[in-house]
Scaffold this motif. Structure first.
Motif, PDB file in Angstrom:
ATOM      1  N   ILE A 102       0.816  -1.222   0.000  1.00 32.63           N
ATOM      2  CA  ILE A 102       0.000   0.000   0.000  1.00 32.63           C
ATOM      3  C   ILE A 102       0.847   1.269   0.000  1.00 32.63           C
ATOM      4  N   GLY A 103       2.168   1.125  -0.031  1.00 30.34           N
ATOM      5  CA  GLY A 103       3.056   2.283  -0.118  1.00 30.34           C
ATOM      6  C   GLY A 103       3.202   3.055   1.185  1.00 30.34           C
ATOM      7  N   ALA A 104       3.205   2.361   2.307  1.00 28.84           N
ATOM      8  CA  ALA A 104       3.294   3.032   3.607  1.00 28.84           C
ATOM      9  C   ALA A 104       4.577   3.852   3.747  1.00 28.84           C
ATOM     10  N   ALA A 105       5.621   3.489   3.023  1.00 27.21           N
ATOM     11  CA  ALA A 105       6.894   4.202   3.132  1.00 27.21           C
ATOM     12  C   ALA A 105       6.994   5.404   2.203  1.00 27.21           C
ATOM     13  N   ASP A 106       6.184   5.446   1.132  1.00 27.28           N
ATOM     14  CA  ASP A 106       6.395   6.525   0.168  1.00 27.28           C
ATOM     15  C   ASP A 106       5.135   7.181  -0.396  1.00 27.28           C
ATOM     16  N   GLU A 107       3.987   6.588  -0.256  1.00 22.71           N
ATOM     17  CA  GLU A 107       2.743   7.214  -0.728  1.00 22.71           C
ATOM     18  C   GLU A 107       2.327   8.344   0.222  1.00 22.71           C
ATOM     19  N   ALA A 108       1.443   9.196  -0.243  1.00 22.00           N
ATOM     20  CA  ALA A 108       0.940  10.281   0.602  1.00 22.00           C
ATOM     21  C   ALA A 108       0.303   9.693   1.865  1.00 22.00           C
ATOM     22  N   PRO A 109       0.674  10.201   3.036  1.00 24.71           N
ATOM     23  CA  PRO A 109       0.150   9.650   4.283  1.00 24.71           C
ATOM     24  C   PRO A 109      -1.380   9.569   4.324  1.00 24.71           C
ATOM     25  N   ALA A 110      -2.055  10.568   3.776  1.00 25.99           N
ATOM     26  CA  ALA A 110      -3.524  10.564   3.791  1.00 25.99           C
ATOM     27  C   ALA A 110      -4.069   9.361   3.023  1.00 25.99           C
ATOM     28  N   LEU A 111      -3.440   9.036   1.887  1.00 27.65           N
ATOM     29  CA  LEU A 111      -3.876   7.887   1.099  1.00 27.65           C
ATOM     30  C   LEU A 111      -3.616   6.574   1.826  1.00 27.65           C
ATOM     31  N   VAL A 112      -2.466   6.479   2.471  1.00 32.01           N
ATOM     32  CA  VAL A 112      -2.123   5.262   3.198  1.00 32.01           C
ATOM     33  C   VAL A 112      -3.088   5.053   4.359  1.00 32.01           C
ATOM     34  N   LEU A 113      -3.352   6.114   5.112  1.00 34.27           N
ATOM     35  CA  LEU A 113      -4.262   5.996   6.255  1.00 34.27           C
ATOM     36  C   LEU A 113      -5.674   5.640   5.798  1.00 34.27           C
ATOM     37  N   ALA A 114      -6.111   6.251   4.703  1.00 37.17           N
ATOM     38  CA  ALA A 114      -7.444   5.946   4.173  1.00 37.17           C
ATOM     39  C   ALA A 114      -7.522   4.484   3.733  1.00 37.17           C
ATOM     40  N   ARG A 115      -6.457   3.984   3.148  1.00 38.51           N
ATOM     41  CA  ARG A 115      -6.429   2.584   2.711  1.00 38.51           C
ATOM     42  C   ARG A 115      -6.485   1.634   3.905  1.00 38.51           C
ATOM     43  N   ILE A 116      -5.738   1.964   4.956  1.00 44.09           N
ATOM     44  CA  ILE A 116      -5.746   1.112   6.152  1.00 44.09           C
ATOM     45  C   ILE A 116      -7.151   1.067   6.746  1.00 44.09           C
ATOM     46  N   VAL A 117      -7.797   2.225   6.840  1.00 44.20           N
ATOM     47  CA  VAL A 117      -9.157   2.277   7.390  1.00 44.20           C
ATOM     48  C   VAL A 117     -10.115   1.468   6.519  1.00 44.20           C
ATOM     49  N   SER A 118     -10.038   1.668   5.224  1.00 45.80           N
ATOM     50  CA  SER A 118     -10.923   0.956   4.298  1.00 45.80           C
ATOM     51  C   SER A 118     -10.720  -0.556   4.380  1.00 45.80           C
ATOM     52  N   ASP A 119      -9.482  -0.985   4.380  1.00 47.26           N
ATOM     53  CA  ASP A 119      -9.196  -2.414   4.455  1.00 47.26           C
ATOM     54  C   ASP A 119      -9.611  -2.993   5.808  1.00 47.26           C
ATOM     55  N   SER A 120      -9.382  -2.250   6.868  1.00 40.40           N
ATOM     56  CA  SER A 120      -9.775  -2.722   8.194  1.00 40.40           C
ATOM     57  C   SER A 120     -11.297  -2.854   8.296  1.00 40.40           C
ATOM     58  N   GLN A 121     -12.020  -1.903   7.726  1.00 40.59           N
ATOM     59  CA  GLN A 121     -13.483  -1.982   7.735  1.00 40.59           C
ATOM     60  C   GLN A 121     -13.959  -3.216   6.972  1.00 40.59           C
ATOM     61  N   ALA A 122     -13.343  -3.476   5.828  1.00 41.69           N
ATOM     62  CA  ALA A 122     -13.731  -4.644   5.027  1.00 41.69           C
ATOM     63  C   ALA A 122     -13.388  -5.943   5.766  1.00 41.69           C
ATOM     64  N   ALA A 123     -12.227  -5.985   6.390  1.00 43.13           N
ATOM     65  CA  ALA A 123     -11.823  -7.186   7.140  1.00 43.13           C
ATOM     66  C   ALA A 123     -12.741  -7.400   8.340  1.00 43.13           C
ATOM     67  N   ARG A 124     -13.101  -6.320   9.003  1.00 43.79           N
ATOM     68  CA  ARG A 124     -13.990  -6.407  10.171  1.00 43.79           C
ATOM     69  C   ARG A 124     -15.375  -6.878   9.753  1.00 43.79           C
ATOM     70  N   ALA A 125     -15.900  -6.310   8.679  1.00 43.43           N
ATOM     71  CA  ALA A 125     -17.229  -6.708   8.193  1.00 43.43           C
ATOM     72  C   ALA A 125     -17.231  -8.172   7.744  1.00 43.43           C
ATOM     73  N   GLY A 126     -16.166  -8.597   7.091  1.00 44.83           N
ATOM     74  CA  GLY A 126     -16.075  -9.981   6.648  1.00 44.83           C
ATOM     75  C   GLY A 126     -16.034 -10.951   7.809  1.00 44.83           C
ATOM     76  N   LEU A 127     -15.239 -10.635   8.832  1.00 39.96           N
ATOM     77  CA  LEU A 127     -15.166 -11.508  10.001  1.00 39.96           C
ATOM     78  C   LEU A 127     -16.498 -11.524  10.744  1.00 39.96           C
ATOM     79  N   SER A 128     -17.175 -10.390  10.786  1.00 43.10           N
ATOM     80  CA  SER A 128     -18.499 -10.347  11.424  1.00 43.10           C
ATOM     81  C   SER A 128     -19.470 -11.273  10.707  1.00 43.10           C
ATOM     82  N   GLY A 129     -19.402 -11.317   9.387  1.00 45.04           N
ATOM     83  CA  GLY A 129     -20.264 -12.213   8.616  1.00 45.04           C
ATOM     84  C   GLY A 129     -19.976 -13.672   8.904  1.00 45.04           C
ATOM     85  N   VAL A 130     -18.701 -14.024   8.989  1.00 51.37           N
ATOM     86  CA  VAL A 130     -18.335 -15.402   9.306  1.00 51.37           C
ATOM     87  C   VAL A 130     -18.813 -15.735  10.719  1.00 51.37           C
ATOM     88  N   SER A 131     -18.666 -14.790  11.634  1.00 48.86           N
ATOM     89  CA  SER A 131     -19.102 -15.017  13.021  1.00 48.86           C
ATOM     90  C   SER A 131     -20.613 -15.201  13.106  1.00 48.86           C
TER      91      SER A 131
END
Length: 186
Positions: free
Chosen positions: A67-96
């Protein structure tokens, strides 16, 4: 065999299959989305032992690097982490939810070893994804050009951690149910 019995057995098998299917889909999504690396099983281990993987190769294949944590714009990296975490959380909730449905079932065929193992596999993938997100957040936060508040990311990762904790408890209950069903049979 009485036709009514066949329908009951098919219904139970279908519910068990729903948990295994949801778990497998979650694990596949975690790998496909790049949250975790595919371990490749024994073939992957053999390949690593025979061909070797250098630290450069393994670091280049991390979630943070992808995701370019070392060189991409920090705002983009943080937004990606949030988006991916939300998707991972929603997916695990569905399995649960599927696991909770299985826990509510009664009878001898309500929890199988395959159900427990598949749910635990999804839980492990979620934990791996969580660590990947934390690592990427740490990497972007350590940069000199990082001038953003990470509180929203921390809040999302905290919510994901809560879902993981709940899933651990559900996995324990599912394992207990499987053990109790097998104890009754013995």
């Amino acid at each position: 065999m009485v036709p009514g019995e066949a329908l009951v057995q098919a219904g139970l098998s279908q519910k068990q299959s729903a948990l295994r299917t949801a778990s497998t889909e979650y694990c596949d999504k975690a790998v496909d989305a790049g949250w975790v690396k595919s371990n490749g099983g024994l073939a992957g281990l053999a390949n690593t032992l025979i061909n070797g993987i250098t630290n450069d190769q393994s670091e280049a294949d991390t979630y943070a690097a992808r995701i370019g944590a070392a060189d991409e714009a920090p705002a983009l990296v943080l937004a990606r982490i949030v988006s991916d975490s939300q998707a991972a959380r929603a997916g695990l909730s569905g399995v649960s939810r599927e696991a909770h449905t299985l826990l509510q079932e009664t009878g001898d065929h309500t929890a199988t070893r395959s159900d427990v193992m598949s749910y635990e596999r999804a839980l492990v993938r979620a934990q791996m994804a969580y660590r990947s997100f934390q690592s990427a957040l740490g990497e972007v936060s350590a940069r000199d050009d990082m001038d953003m508040d990470t509180a929203p990311v921390d809040k999302e990762l905290g919510a994901f951690e809560d879902v993981i904790d709940d899933a651990r408890e559900t996995a324990d209950r599912l394992a207990d149910k499987y053990a109790s069903v097998n104890t009754v049979r013995s």
